[in-house]
Write a protein that holds these residues in place. Structure first.
Motif: not given
Length: 267
Positions: A31-55, A218-220
């Protein structure tokens, strides 16, 4: 994206049944890798990628832990008298771990996750009692078991990995076979997944992702649904075809899988 989620959901289901992982060690890096790939490293989801992945991982673990606990209970593989104190401590620790994850920067969670994996792998290989378990005659008090459970719950919910990485080594050093250790680890993942998911949902109003569609806090949701369905298939495959692995090989494969997850998170 969907194909990756289905594939990793299958792997999550298989490793959950065989090793009690609860799915977190598979789904969090994905999930961490997919979030960075789909939204881009500078996006809001990427900023909280680990919280999204964990939740999101907590919700998936809630499903897989519920299914496996019911199956193991019916098969009489669980000793609830032994597990009860740990169960309560883990449930309480799950709340504290989820709250802690919401207050820490995602990049710190990532590196704590990596460091924790590294220490666990070394512990499995070099501290006696995991590869070849011996019966531990030391008496375990209720107070000590409560502390053990709370610590396991905090760390597991904070990192979104389930409690198996602590409960399986703990049980192995008490002389428990890998198959039974995995069964108990799955059951002990249930209280932390339940309390952690409830905490993430209850505090969803504080999430900066509320403006993003497809999220509850934070749940995707889309990723969670696909992973839950494919995890169920993986559980069925593992239960039917892969449940008779010799204890020695069962123990050897466990840290190898953790090593693969470590490599993925590093690169």
């Amino acid at each position: 994206m969907t194909l990756w989620l289905i594939s990793f959901g299958l792997i999550s289901g298989i490793t959950t049944w065989l090793f009690g992982f609860g799915g977190g060690f598979v789904t969090v890096p994905l999930l961490y890798t997919l979030i960075l790939t789909l939204w881009g490293i500078d996006s809001l989801p990427a900023e909280h990628a680990m919280q999204i992945a964990v939740a999101t991982s907590a919700l998936i673990m809630l499903f897989s832990a519920t299914v496996t606990t019911i199956k193991h209970h019916k098969a009489k593989r669980l000793d609830w008298n032994i597990m009860s104190i740990l169960f309560i401590g883990i449930a309480f620790g799950g709340i504290l771990g989820a709250l802690l994850a919401l207050t820490v920067k995602g990049v710190w969670i990532k590196w704590i996750f990596i460091g924790y994996l590294f220490v666990t792998i070394l512990d499995c290989y070099f501290r006696p009692g995991f590869m070849a378990p011996t019966h531990n005659s030391k008496k375990v008090t209720k107070a000590k078991e409560s502390i053990n459970g709370t610590v396991i719950g905090i760390i597991a919910a904070f990192l979104g990995v389930g409690g198996s990485v602590m409960t399986v080594p703990l049980l192995r050093r008490r002389g428990t076979p890998m198959a039974q250790s995995a069964a108990i680890a799955n059951a002990l993942t249930l209280p932390l997944a339940l309390t952690a998911t409830f905490t993430y949902v209850a505090l969803s109003f504080t999430s900066p992702l509320n403006s993003e569609s497809g999220f509850i806090g934070y749940i995707w949701l889309k990723a969670a649904l696909i992973l839950i369905c494919s995890t169920w298939v993986g559980l069925k495959i593992s239960e039917r075809f892969l449940s008779r692995i010799p204890d020695k090989w069962h123990a050897r494969v466990y840290p190898l899988l953790l090593s693969l997850v470590l490599i993925v998170m590093l690169f």
